[in-house]
Design an enzyme around this catalytic site. Structure first.
Site, mmCIF file in Angstrom:
data_model
loop_
_atom_site.group_PDB
_atom_site.id
_atom_site.type_symbol
_atom_site.label_atom_id
_atom_site.label_comp_id
_atom_site.label_asym_id
_atom_site.label_seq_id
_atom_site.Cartn_x
_atom_site.Cartn_y
_atom_site.Cartn_z
ATOM 1 N N GLY A 72 25.005 42.358 29.562
ATOM 2 C CA GLY A 72 24.111 41.238 29.306
ATOM 3 C C GLY A 72 23.438 41.359 27.951
ATOM 4 C CD GLU A 131 34.309 43.386 29.035
ATOM 5 O OE1 GLU A 131 34.276 42.223 29.468
ATOM 6 O OE2 GLU A 131 35.242 44.173 29.256
ATOM 7 C CB ALA A 187 32.630 35.079 26.770
ATOM 8 C CD1 TRP A 224 35.841 31.085 36.213
ATOM 9 C CD2 TRP A 224 35.108 32.924 35.175
ATOM 10 N NE1 TRP A 224 36.094 32.141 37.051
ATOM 11 C CE2 TRP A 224 35.638 33.291 36.427
ATOM 12 C CE3 TRP A 224 34.577 33.923 34.378
ATOM 13 C CZ2 TRP A 224 35.668 34.608 36.884
ATOM 14 C CZ3 TRP A 224 34.607 35.240 34.820
ATOM 15 C CH2 TRP A 224 35.147 35.562 36.056
ATOM 16 C CD GLU A 239 55.493 61.705 11.773
ATOM 17 O OE1 GLU A 239 54.609 61.995 10.952
ATOM 18 O OE2 GLU A 239 55.282 61.564 12.998
ATOM 19 C CG ASP A 272 28.243 38.802 36.567
ATOM 20 O OD1 ASP A 272 27.527 37.901 37.055
ATOM 21 O OD2 ASP A 272 28.320 39.024 35.348
ATOM 22 N NE ARG A 292 37.417 43.746 30.629
ATOM 23 C CZ ARG A 292 37.286 42.971 31.695
ATOM 24 N NH1 ARG A 292 38.253 42.937 32.608
ATOM 25 N NH2 ARG A 292 36.205 42.235 31.856
#
Length: 345
Positions: A281, A279, A155, A171, A54, A201, A185
């Site tokens: 396992g 993110e 994923a 991937w 505002e 990883d 993220r």
């Protein structure tokens, strides 16, 4: 109120420009129109500590007498990082205020609207309330539950696998899907992962804040994830942690040979981490499943078909379908050849 829907949608669009930059404040956009319905000024809260939406819109005008101000969240009526927006709205001669939703913060909660009414300003709303609440779902949970908002991203293949039995995972999804993960993220204060993921990883997980669950303190502190940002490591309180700059080691109770998730979640809020994206396992995913507010599930059109492949959730002993974790579908978006399905708890 229908005539204000388009303007309110514009407020939401403006607010979204600052996604990930306003925490612990909400995302807010503002539109000011004249008596002919023409937009004469816009503004939004660009980042924490900057002018509220505002004020950003009003200070661009020399004269706002008789105008209507539209904003997706009730204007504040207290002194914080900036002065009360209600005072400036009154001072500038705004005739009408249209709001999207009431502020869940008990310091404000209706007081801003009442202050405007007491000053003779017509107050209309809520308008697009559901959309406005969705925009600031993190802020709402922070103030109504006094808890950190928890999102989880995974994923998988069609059969729910995140890696083969030897741990190969690169991937599963496409470049387009992984680029969207980077955008997701940015919405959250911190990324949370596990020591197992760091060791397997060696991810970078570029973010200003990163949380690592490392019960046995077994991760290599030279791993990529430790190289930038503010780091929080939760570990078994019975161990002795090193003293290293930029790494905050947080001793944590252990239950059934696992870090106490309840303790971690409460500690995150005390650390003023208002939202996290998990993110990790399947084991950590399963541990956080009872606490999540949102799930981002990327699915690739691939079938692993290997029972020993690693699943995105595991560890619970559920015997009846009636005892499954139930989620509510929000929406899906294609990132060819993959899709993203978003669920809410």
């Amino acid at each position: 109120m229908k005539q204000y829907i388009t303007y309110m949608a514009k407020c939401i669009e403006l607010a979204q420009k600052a996604q990930g930059l306003t925490s612990p404040n909400p995302m807010v956009g503002c539109v000011i129109i004249n008596s002919q319905g023409e937009i004469i000024s816009t503004g939004y809260h660009k980042k924490y500590g900057d002018n509220h939406a505002e004020r950003d819109a009003l200070l661009k005008l020399e004269n706002a007498q008789g105008c209507t101000l539209i904003v997706n969240l009730e204007p504040c009526s207290h002194f914080g990082k900036t002065p009360p927006c209600t005072d400036l709205i009154i001072e500038k001669g705004i005739k009408k205020v249209v709001y999207g939703m009431q502020d869940p913060n008990p310091i404000i909660a209706g007081k801003g609207l009442q202050k405007l009414k007491n000053a003779g300003i017509e107050v209309i709303g809520p308008v697009l309330e559901d959309e406005c609440k969705k925009l600031n779902e993190i802020f709402i949970k922070n103030h109504t539950k006094k808890k950190t908002f928890i999102a989880l991203k995974t994923a998988t293949t069609i059969d729910g696998k995140i890696a083969t039995h030897i741990g190969d995972s690169k991937w599963i999804t496409s470049d387009a899907a992984r680029n969207e993960v980077r955008n997701i993220r940015k919405k959250y204060d911190a990324i949370l992962t596990s020591s197992a993921t760091v060791i397997a990883d060696n991810p970078t997980m570029e973010h200003k804040r990163k949380i690592i669950l490392d019960r046995k303190l077994k991760t290599d502190l030279n791993s990529k994830i430790y190289q930038q940002g503010e780091i929080f490591v939760f570990y078994d309180e019975k161990l002795n942690a090193p003293n290293i700059k930029n790494i905050n080691f947080i001793p944590t109770p252990v239950k059934n040979n696992k870090l106490d998730i309840n303790y971690i979640i409460n500690a995150l809020y005390e650390l003023k981490i208002m939202s996290i994206l998990v993110e990790a396992g399947g084991g950590v995913n399963e541990a956080f499943l009872p606490y999540i507010d949102k799930l981002y599930h990327f699915i690739a059109p691939k079938i692993l078909g290997d029972n020993s492949g690693k699943s995105c959730f595991y560890g619970a002993n559920v015997e009846k379908i009636a005892n499954c974790t139930n989620l509510h579908f929000e929406r899906f978006t294609p990132y060819p050849p993959d899709i993203l399905i978003i669920y809410n708890k």
